[in-house]
Design a protein around this motif. Structure first.
Motif, short mmCIF file in Angstrom:
data_model
loop_
_atom_site.label_atom_id
_atom_site.label_comp_id
_atom_site.label_asym_id
_atom_site.label_seq_id
_atom_site.Cartn_x
_atom_site.Cartn_y
_atom_site.Cartn_z
N ARG A 1 0.67 -0.79 0.19
CA ARG A 1 0.18 0.02 -0.01
C ARG A 1 1.27 0.91 0.59
N VAL A 2 0.27 2.07 -0.78
CA VAL A 2 1.23 3.37 -1.22
C VAL A 2 1.11 4.81 -0.57
N LEU A 3 1.65 4.94 0.42
CA LEU A 3 1.04 6.32 1.41
C LEU A 3 1.45 7.16 0.53
N VAL A 4 1.21 9.02 0.49
CA VAL A 4 1.47 9.24 -0.41
C VAL A 4 0.85 10.47 1.21
N PRO A 5 2.13 11.68 1.75
CA PRO A 5 1.68 12.41 2.61
C PRO A 5 2.20 13.54 1.78
N ARG A 6 1.04 14.40 3.40
CA ARG A 6 0.73 15.59 2.46
C ARG A 6 1.93 16.51 2.39
N GLU A 7 2.65 17.95 2.24
CA GLU A 7 3.41 18.55 2.07
C GLU A 7 3.46 19.34 3.49
N LEU A 8 5.40 19.33 4.21
CA LEU A 8 5.04 19.63 5.10
C LEU A 8 5.89 21.49 4.82
N ALA A 9 5.44 21.97 6.15
CA ALA A 9 6.24 23.11 6.34
C ALA A 9 7.24 23.51 7.80
N TYR A 10 7.61 24.56 7.57
CA TYR A 10 8.66 24.84 8.64
C TYR A 10 7.32 25.95 9.82
N ASP A 11 7.38 25.39 11.10
CA ASP A 11 6.68 26.45 11.59
C ASP A 11 7.71 27.56 12.66
N ASN A 12 7.85 28.45 12.22
CA ASN A 12 8.88 29.39 13.05
C ASN A 12 8.26 29.53 14.09
N ARG A 13 6.78 29.64 15.18
CA ARG A 13 7.22 29.92 15.72
C ARG A 13 7.24 28.90 16.83
N ASP A 14 7.14 27.68 16.39
CA ASP A 14 8.16 26.55 18.00
C ASP A 14 9.14 25.69 17.19
N GLY A 15 9.45 25.91 15.87
CA GLY A 15 10.52 25.03 15.14
C GLY A 15 10.17 23.98 14.61
N TRP B 1 8.14 21.19 11.87
CA TRP B 1 7.76 20.36 10.84
C TRP B 1 6.19 20.34 11.46
N ARG B 2 5.26 21.17 10.16
CA ARG B 2 3.41 20.73 10.18
C ARG B 2 3.03 20.67 8.95
N TRP B 3 1.98 20.21 9.08
CA TRP B 3 1.43 19.95 7.50
C TRP B 3 1.13 21.98 7.25
N ARG B 4 1.12 21.83 5.64
CA ARG B 4 0.97 23.13 5.67
C ARG B 4 0.21 23.81 5.53
N ASP B 5 -1.03 23.69 5.07
CA ASP B 5 -1.93 24.62 5.52
C ASP B 5 -2.46 24.83 6.74
N ASP B 6 -1.67 24.04 8.06
CA ASP B 6 -2.14 24.48 9.35
C ASP B 6 -1.47 25.34 9.60
N ILE B 7 -0.06 26.11 9.24
CA ILE B 7 0.33 26.74 9.86
C ILE B 7 0.71 28.22 9.12
N PRO B 8 -0.38 29.22 10.04
CA PRO B 8 -0.37 30.72 9.47
C PRO B 8 0.83 31.22 8.27
N PRO B 9 0.65 31.61 7.44
CA PRO B 9 1.41 32.15 5.80
C PRO B 9 2.74 32.80 6.60
N ARG B 10 2.36 33.78 7.37
CA ARG B 10 3.16 35.13 7.62
C ARG B 10 4.57 33.94 8.59
N ASN B 11 4.42 32.72 9.36
CA ASN B 11 4.89 31.83 10.13
C ASN B 11 5.09 30.47 9.04
N ARG B 12 5.37 30.96 7.28
CA ARG B 12 4.98 29.06 6.88
C ARG B 12 6.30 29.58 6.61
N ARG B 13 7.21 28.32 6.62
CA ARG B 13 9.09 28.76 6.14
C ARG B 13 8.94 27.23 4.84
#
Length: 509
Positions: free
Chosen positions: A257-271, A273-285
């Motif tokens: 079974r193939v798992l395709v993960p969602r794209e992660l982004a770096y959350d500069n509020r606490d360092g 990595w979370r799902w990209r859409d869960d991070i406010p744009p201003r805190n997303r890298r």
């Protein structure tokens, strides 16, 4: 200790030998290790016809894609396919050591000068060599080591940075699965790193992973994403993988079974990595792409710790030092009399004067005496000449030197091979086309070669009765009918400086 099959000495001694291409050697090792089970050899025409028609081998076994071998037609002509002792072909590694015996039961023309062959293969001796042999375990050995339950497979065909490591940790935790990392070691992988470097980068990230089993597997890319995906999934299943995590653009399918993960982004509020859409744009890298990573390494800048674990960054910096410290092949091409040798010597002299780089010039009598002696003007020998020069140049580059070479190199394919050799050695490659027109080169004719060719006293003269394939991939184009030799030299040196291959120099006041 060996589980190899030993042929009678006289059969082994008299059997023809052949070294397959790298991807065919990779297939051979996967067959011998039973990672391609139930395959026991290369496909025959009956297998290929059945695959095309119904997606199964001739015996009804389900199999995803063709696994074939091509050999020179002359080798096949010397076999007797009706006699089991006279239809044996010994397959060797690049050093000529026997790896397997192929019992050829089918052969047919495939392309000019080559035939496809099919039949069962049996191991000879202990297998191929190479770094990290302890990681090249067979599927049976690996399955015996795995704990019961789910197994999350990751095909680590590129270094694992923090976003990939976060995806792996999340998937392993969600599935409550043991982690199995399969590292492709048959070619440079997606990242272009040598296999041994890729293995070291994965090991460098090991303390950031859940408990894992690491295995080196001779997987290679075929240039067809669907076939690659199907074969990788098949191999992963053979090693005991139940779930396969996609960590790049290429998805795997047809098996676990193939798992395709969602794209992660770096959350500069606490360092984290979370799902990209869960991070406010201003805190997303967003994660760095490969071009950005390569650019930082080329300029000698450290990879940021928020993106890459320090141990991984150190391995990548060792493998890809700044351009000013990395090996380089400067490959001049052009017609005889174009000025390429004179410019090349000028560039070599200037680099030697600066003392920043170790320079090897591959031109003139040394090349003709040491590398090209005995070669003719045939296309085969011209390609052989360029390949020899390219190999020596790539070895200079492997050891962080600058190789400057200037053969005519009239054929695009031979130049591409030289470029690939340099890249495989971890060196840069700069193709300089000295595009001086034929009429200008012929008017110069210092060696009288053009005059002899026009008079019919010389055949195979590039530009007269043999073609010159103009480069479409040149990094720099010069024309000595429009510039002086000194201007040509300075143009090359300026390009090397601007692209970071040599240190900039302050001009004297």
């Amino acid at each position: 200790m060996t589980d190899g099959w030993v042929l009678p000495d006289d059969v082994l001694r008299d059997a023809p030998a052949y070294t397959p291409r790298p991807f065919e050697l990779a297939d051979l090792e996967l067959i011998l290790s039973e990672a391609y089970a139930p395959l026991t050899g290369f496909h025959t025409r009956a297998d290929l016809a059945s695959l095309r028609g119904r997606g199964r081998l001739a015996d009804g076994t389900a199999w995803p894609v063709p696994v074939t071998l091509e050999v020179p037609a002359g080798l096949v002509a010397g076999l007797d396919l009706t006699n089991p002792l006279l239809r044996v072909l010994v397959l060797t590694d690049p050093e000529g050591a026997p790896v397997a015996a192929l019992e050829v039961t089918d052969a047919w023309p495939s392309r000019d000068g080559f035939s496809a062959v099919g039949g069962r293969v049996r191991r000879l001796g202990d297998g191929t060599g190479g770094p990290f042999q302890r990681l090249r375990r067979s599927p049976a050995e690996v399955r015996a080591l795995l704990p019961p339950g789910r197994v999350l497979g990751v095909i680590a065909d590129r270094p694992l940075h923090r976003p990939q490591l976060a995806q792996i940790a999340h998937a392993a935790r969600t599935l409550a699965a043991h982690l199995l990392i399969l590292i492709p070691v048959a070619d440079g992988g997606v990242s272009g790193l040598p296999p041994e470097v890729l293995v070291r980068t994965v090991f460098a990230a090991r303390d950031r992973m859940p408990p894992a089993t690491l295995v080196a597997v001779p997987l290679t890319r075929r240039g067809d994403e669907i076939r690659d995906a199907l074969l990788r999934a098949r191999v992963a299943a053979a090693y005991g993988v139940t779930h396969l995590l996609s960590t790049g653009e290429m998805l795997s399918g047809g098996g676990p079974r193939v798992l395709v993960p969602r794209e992660l982004a770096y959350d500069n509020r606490d360092g984290q990595w979370r799902w990209r859409d869960d991070i406010p744009p201003r805190n997303r890298r967003l994660a760095l792409d490969q071009e950005e990573i390569d650019d930082l390494l080329d300029r000698g800048f450290p990879l940021p710790e928020w993106h890459t674990p320090p141990a991984v960054a150190r391995e990548l910096a060792r493998a890809r030092p700044p351009r000013r410290h990395r090996g380089l092949v400067v490959f001049f091409t052009g017609l005889s009399g174009s000025g390429k040798s004179t410019i090349a010597r000028g560039v070599a002299d200037a680099l030697r004067e600066s003392g920043d780089r170790t320079v090897t010039l591959l031109d003139g009598d040394v090349v003709r005496r040491e590398l090209s002696a005995g070669l003719t003007f045939s296309k085969t020998d011209r390609d052989r000449n360029v390949r020899r020069i390219g190999w020596v140049a790539s070895e200079v580059g492997r050891h962080h030197g600058v190789a400057i070479c200037c053969p005519i190199a009239p054929y695009a394919q031979a130049r591409a091979v030289a470029r690939q050799m340099a890249n495989d050695a971890g060196a840069g490659f700069l193709l300089v086309w000295v595009a001086t027109p034929l009429e200008v080169c012929e008017a110069r004719d210092r060696k009288g070669l053009y005059a002899k060719a026009r008079a019919g006293q010389l055949t195979g003269m590039t530009g007269i009765d043999d073609p010159y394939e103009e480069p479409t991939d040149a990094d720099l184009v010069l024309n000595t009918s429009e510039m002086s030799i000194e201007q040509g030299v300075q143009t090359v040196l300026q390009h090397l400086t601007e692209t970071g291959w040599v240190e900039p120099r302050l001009k004297p006041a």
